[in-house]
Design a protein around this motif. Structure first.
Motif, PDB file in Angstrom:
ATOM      1  N   LEU A 149     -25.355   8.566 -45.901  1.00  0.00           N
ATOM      2  CA  LEU A 149     -26.148   7.617 -46.674  1.00  0.00           C
ATOM      3  C   LEU A 149     -27.192   6.883 -45.842  1.00  0.00           C
ATOM      4  N   VAL A 150     -27.105   6.971 -44.526  1.00  0.00           N
ATOM      5  CA  VAL A 150     -28.135   6.414 -43.658  1.00  0.00           C
ATOM      6  C   VAL A 150     -29.119   7.529 -43.321  1.00  0.00           C
ATOM      7  N   ARG A 151     -30.331   7.426 -43.843  1.00  0.00           N
ATOM      8  CA  ARG A 151     -31.286   8.514 -43.653  1.00  0.00           C
ATOM      9  C   ARG A 151     -32.089   8.321 -42.370  1.00  0.00           C
ATOM     10  N   LEU A 152     -31.383   8.235 -41.280  1.00  0.00           N
ATOM     11  CA  LEU A 152     -31.977   8.164 -39.955  1.00  0.00           C
ATOM     12  C   LEU A 152     -31.428   9.322 -39.153  1.00  0.00           C
ATOM     13  N   HIS A 153     -32.300  10.271 -38.834  1.00  0.00           N
ATOM     14  CA  HIS A 153     -31.844  11.527 -38.270  1.00  0.00           C
ATOM     15  C   HIS A 153     -32.714  11.882 -37.075  1.00  0.00           C
ATOM     16  N   ASP A 154     -32.086  12.053 -35.921  1.00  0.00           N
ATOM     17  CA  ASP A 154     -32.789  12.518 -34.732  1.00  0.00           C
ATOM     18  C   ASP A 154     -32.849  14.048 -34.796  1.00  0.00           C
ATOM     19  N   ARG A 155     -34.041  14.569 -35.052  1.00  0.00           N
ATOM     20  CA  ARG A 155     -34.166  16.020 -35.245  1.00  0.00           C
ATOM     21  C   ARG A 155     -33.901  16.811 -33.967  1.00  0.00           C
ATOM     22  N   ASN A 156     -33.952  16.150 -32.829  1.00  0.00           N
ATOM     23  CA  ASN A 156     -33.657  16.841 -31.571  1.00  0.00           C
ATOM     24  C   ASN A 156     -32.163  16.915 -31.292  1.00  0.00           C
ATOM     25  N   HIS A 157     -31.387  16.222 -32.117  1.00  0.00           N
ATOM     26  CA  HIS A 157     -29.933  16.216 -31.928  1.00  0.00           C
ATOM     27  C   HIS A 157     -29.277  16.913 -33.115  1.00  0.00           C
ATOM     28  N   ARG A 158     -28.582  17.966 -32.842  1.00  0.00           N
ATOM     29  CA  ARG A 158     -27.909  18.718 -33.905  1.00  0.00           C
ATOM     30  C   ARG A 158     -26.580  18.044 -34.235  1.00  0.00           C
ATOM     31  N   MET A 159     -26.471  17.569 -35.454  1.00  0.00           N
ATOM     32  CA  MET A 159     -25.260  16.860 -35.857  1.00  0.00           C
ATOM     33  C   MET A 159     -24.330  17.806 -36.612  1.00  0.00           C
ATOM     34  N   GLU A 160     -23.112  17.902 -36.136  1.00  0.00           N
ATOM     35  CA  GLU A 160     -22.109  18.779 -36.728  1.00  0.00           C
ATOM     36  C   GLU A 160     -21.071  17.948 -37.482  1.00  0.00           C
ATOM     37  N   ALA A 161     -20.799  18.355 -38.713  1.00  0.00           N
ATOM     38  CA  ALA A 161     -19.721  17.750 -39.496  1.00  0.00           C
ATOM     39  C   ALA A 161     -18.530  18.697 -39.503  1.00  0.00           C
ATOM     40  N   THR A 162     -17.359  18.126 -39.386  1.00  0.00           N
ATOM     41  CA  THR A 162     -16.120  18.920 -39.355  1.00  0.00           C
ATOM     42  C   THR A 162     -15.240  18.518 -40.524  1.00  0.00           C
ATOM     43  N   ILE A 163     -14.583  19.488 -41.110  1.00  0.00           N
ATOM     44  CA  ILE A 163     -13.732  19.243 -42.270  1.00  0.00           C
ATOM     45  C   ILE A 163     -12.270  19.416 -41.860  1.00  0.00           C
TER      46      ILE A 163
END
Length: 331
Positions: A149-163
């Motif tokens: 919900l926070v639309r602040l994204h560093d495009r140089n950093h790949r963010m991985e979500a884990t389930i």
């Protein structure tokens, strides 16, 4: 529009009976009139949406013409710059404007596609489950979505979500593994309204062997609760980084029930209904160890919602009175 279309299709299949001569049946005539009214509303709203898209396309064409004029002006400045004139030839403003125009046009394209194929991705659900989310069956594919919900994204950093499933599950409950990949990259959604999302699709649950057995156990058939009263959670974790700040964010789905065959579907849905009707703690997985009773006004309201969600018509006062008499007897 999808909901309106589903409602019309349902009423059409229920009420319209071609080939039968029922011209003298006033009730049938009323049903046909209501059906025609639904069709007119659906058609009008389709035309309104398409009309809005046409207006936006017209505005986009006007904006494109302005931008082409700006491009011509930039080319003239570029020519003068070659001659040594002190003019501004930076491309960043043009790049920004054309990017915004392109994004707007792609948004319209996505909207047109969404009109043909609206998708529902919130709580985990199986396809064709009669609008009963939060009931999953082993060996059946399902999907779940996490949204940042926070639309602040560093495009140089790949963010991985884990389930994860049952990261902190109660002891004695069945244990499951999620088949297919358990991690996905956080990406922009299909539309600007969706923000940054992570879709987990084609997931499958498989029960761990002897998940309830152990020293002193009598086997998997004798757990603390019936399988349709066991509540499970899917948890999403995200390694978030922005402007040098690194955090692990976490969120969970609502509790759901896992069944192994469709004969358990009704009991499982009753558990989901009872939990969401009475519990204010979304992680209260042992809710059915001592489930509270439901006051009749609350239960009657929920039952009315159930009828309205599938038949477009809730329960009247007489309907509720009849059900109350069947459950409690006449006063």
């Amino acid at each position: 529009l999808e909901d309106l279309q589903d409602a019309f299709d349902f009423c059409y299949k229920v009420h319209y009976q071609p080939g039968e001569n029922r011209t003298n049946d006033p009730q049938y005539a009323q049903q046909l009139q209501a059906l025609q009214a639904k069709l007119q509303i659906l058609d009008r709203q389709r035309r309104e949406v398409l009309g809005q898209i046409q207006q936006l396309l017209g505005r986009s064409e006007t904006l494109r013409d302005f931008l082409l004029q700006e491009l011509d002006a930039w080319q003239e400045r570029q020519q003068r710059s070659c001659l040594g004139a002190p003019v501004d030839t930076h491309l960043r403003p043009l790049e920004t404007w054309f990017t915004e125009l392109g994004q707007g046009l792609f948004q319209l394209l996505q909207l047109l596609r969404a009109l043909a194929d609206l998708r529902q991705k919130q709580q985990p659900s199986m396809p064709n489950a009669c609008k009963r989310p939060l009931v999953l069956r082993t060996a059946s594919k399902f999907s779940a979505r996490a949204r940042l919900l926070v639309r602040l994204h560093d495009r140089n950093h790949r963010m991985e979500a884990t389930i994860h499933i049952d990261r902190w599950g109660p002891p004695g409950f069945r244990k499951f593994n999620i088949l297919t990949s358990s991690s996905k990259t956080l990406l922009a959604g299909d539309s600007p309204q969706e923000g940054l999302v992570c879709d987990f699709q084609y997931l499958t649950l498989k029960e761990q062997k002897d998940s309830r057995s152990g020293k002193g156990s009598k086997g998997a058939s004798e757990g603390p609760l019936a399988v349709t009263e066991e509540l499970h959670l899917i948890t999403f974790t995200l390694a978030y980084a922005y402007c040098g700040l690194e955090l692990e964010l976490e969120t969970s789905t609502l509790p759901f029930v896992i069944i192994s065959n469709n004969n358990q579907l009704s009991s499982a849905w009753a558990s989901i209904l009872w939990f969401n009707m009475l519990s204010s703690h979304p992680k209260e997985l042992q809710f059915f160890s001592a489930p509270p009773p439901a006051p009749w006004p609350r239960l009657a309201e929920v039952l009315s919602w159930q009828f309205e969600s599938v038949a477009e018509r809730g329960l009247s006062r007489d309907h509720r009175l009849m059900l109350a008499e069947k459950l409690f007897g006449k006063a």
